[in-house]
Design a protein around this motif. Structure first.
Motif, short mmCIF file in Angstrom:
data_model
loop_
_atom_site.label_atom_id
_atom_site.label_comp_id
_atom_site.label_asym_id
_atom_site.label_seq_id
_atom_site.Cartn_x
_atom_site.Cartn_y
_atom_site.Cartn_z
N GLY A 172 35.45 39.53 24.33
CA GLY A 172 34.17 39.89 24.90
C GLY A 172 33.07 38.93 24.52
O GLY A 172 32.00 38.90 25.13
N ARG A 173 33.31 38.12 23.50
CA ARG A 173 32.30 37.15 23.07
C ARG A 173 32.27 35.96 24.03
O ARG A 173 31.22 35.55 24.49
CB ARG A 173 32.59 36.67 21.65
N ALA A 174 33.43 35.39 24.30
CA ALA A 174 33.52 34.23 25.19
C ALA A 174 33.69 34.68 26.63
O ALA A 174 34.13 35.80 26.91
CB ALA A 174 34.69 33.34 24.77
N GLU A 175 33.36 33.81 27.54
CA GLU A 175 33.52 34.11 28.96
C GLU A 175 35.00 34.22 29.31
O GLU A 175 35.81 33.38 28.92
CB GLU A 175 32.87 33.03 29.82
N ILE A 176 35.36 35.27 30.04
CA ILE A 176 36.73 35.48 30.48
C ILE A 176 36.71 35.69 31.99
O ILE A 176 35.92 36.48 32.50
CB ILE A 176 37.38 36.69 29.79
N VAL A 177 37.58 34.97 32.69
CA VAL A 177 37.60 35.07 34.15
C VAL A 177 38.82 35.85 34.61
O VAL A 177 39.83 35.95 33.91
CB VAL A 177 37.61 33.67 34.80
N ASN A 178 38.70 36.42 35.78
CA ASN A 178 39.83 37.06 36.46
C ASN A 178 40.73 35.93 36.95
O ASN A 178 40.32 35.13 37.80
CB ASN A 178 39.31 37.89 37.63
N PRO A 179 41.97 35.81 36.43
CA PRO A 179 42.82 34.67 36.81
C PRO A 179 43.23 34.70 38.28
O PRO A 179 43.70 33.68 38.79
CB PRO A 179 44.03 34.82 35.87
N ARG A 180 43.04 35.84 38.94
CA ARG A 180 43.46 35.94 40.34
C ARG A 180 42.34 35.53 41.30
O ARG A 180 42.62 35.15 42.43
CB ARG A 180 43.92 37.36 40.63
N THR A 181 41.10 35.63 40.85
CA THR A 181 39.98 35.29 41.71
C THR A 181 39.17 34.10 41.18
O THR A 181 38.42 33.48 41.92
CB THR A 181 39.03 36.49 41.86
N GLY A 182 39.32 33.82 39.87
CA GLY A 182 38.54 32.77 39.26
C GLY A 182 37.12 33.18 38.94
O GLY A 182 36.33 32.38 38.44
N GLU A 183 36.78 34.45 39.20
CA GLU A 183 35.43 34.94 38.95
C GLU A 183 35.31 35.49 37.54
O GLU A 183 36.26 36.05 36.99
CB GLU A 183 35.06 36.03 39.96
N ARG A 184 34.12 35.37 36.99
CA ARG A 184 33.85 35.88 35.65
C ARG A 184 33.93 37.40 35.64
O ARG A 184 33.38 38.06 36.51
CB ARG A 184 32.47 35.42 35.19
N GLN A 185 34.63 37.95 34.64
CA GLN A 185 34.76 39.39 34.52
C GLN A 185 33.58 39.92 33.70
O GLN A 185 33.34 39.47 32.59
CB GLN A 185 36.08 39.75 33.83
N GLU A 186 32.86 40.89 34.25
CA GLU A 186 31.66 41.39 33.59
C GLU A 186 31.61 42.91 33.51
O GLU A 186 30.58 43.46 33.12
CB GLU A 186 30.41 40.86 34.31
N ALA A 187 32.68 43.60 33.86
CA ALA A 187 32.65 45.05 33.90
C ALA A 187 32.80 45.70 32.53
O ALA A 187 32.46 46.86 32.34
CB ALA A 187 33.73 45.58 34.85
#
Length: 257
Positions: A172-187
């Motif tokens: 949760g500290r570093a940015e993590i993306v959805n590997p299927r969409t490439g979008e940043r996960q923010e939920a």
């Protein structure tokens, strides 16, 4: 109160502070080289696996350049592939042709370090690198280690765990993306996974964060049937903890939310 003498040292590893706290009663002439070796190992891991370091093996791999014969590199890449399959691709170290094992490597390195400390006789220790924690042995004679699970964004202590032998990883500290969409996960605000191996816990926490709340809770419930337990915190502060967390709580009880 009886305490262990031991010693501690603080440094930097992969962009975060790391501390190694040894409580085993060993003489200074033995503890000093143990700690020296510990931090040499962490430096070697960073120099080898940092995807942004032009001299690292991961950087050279991504550029198609000649690599050194590094057995640990093969081990890490193979394990990342296994964890990708175990999480149905939600943990993925290979995206768009680029290899980046960052979601696994820190936990793997600290787990290897913990085993090395144990083999050297420093059986009572706590290693903490930015909320990824590995404990073994005792904090003081007969006493379990006290581990505060902090929200990586707010610093709020979400749970206090007590254990003699446990790995705890929080994403949760570093940015993590959805590997299927490439979008940043923010939920989600954070995902914490605990169990017997810090590298695996680290990868599971990364995967669950990428999944989002619904899939993460389902995956965490399935994991909870085995040795890995989890704590999921949503953006609005709601928590879901698997029942197995109760084994590490002071009160001994915890209801799944």
């Amino acid at each position: 109160m009886t305490t262990f003498p031991g010693t501690a040292r603080v440094g930097n590893f992969m962009g975060t502070h790391v501390s190694v706290d040894i409580r085993t009663a060993l003489p200074t002439r033995e503890l000093t080289p143990v700690l020296d070796h510990a931090f040499r190992w962490l430096r070697w891991v960073e120099e080898t696996f940092d995807p942004d370091d032009e001299d690292s093996q991961i950087f050279r791999l991504n550029r198609g350049q000649t690599l050194r014969q590094v057995p640990e590199l093969v081990e890490v890449l193979h394990r990342c592939d296994e964890l990708s399959k175990a999480t149905d691709g939600w943990f993925e170290a290979r995206i768009d042709g680029r290899v980046d094992p960052s979601g696994y490597i820190k936990g793997w390195a600290l787990e290897r370090l913990s085993r090395a400390l144990t083999q050297s006789g420093a059986v009572d220790h706590l290693i903490d690198a930015g909320g990824d924690i590995r404990v073994r042995g005792s904090a003081s004679p007969g006493k379990r280690w006290r581990i505060g699970v902090r929200d990586p964004k707010t610093g709020v202590v979400r749970r206090v765990l007590f254990a003699h032998d446990l790995a705890v990883a929080t994403s949760g500290r570093a940015e993590i993306v959805n590997p299927r969409t490439g979008e940043r996960q923010e939920a989600l605000s954070s995902v914490t996974v605990l169990g017997p191996d810090l590298g695996v816990a680290d990868a599971y926490a990364t995967a669950m964060y990428a999944m989002g709340p619904v899939l993460a809770r389902r995956f965490g419930t399935e994991l909870g049937e085995g040795p890995y337990q989890s704590l999921i915190v949503t953006r609005d502060g709601q928590e879901f903890g698997t029942p197995g967390l109760a084994a590490y709580s002071g009160a001994g009880t915890l209801l799944a939310g």
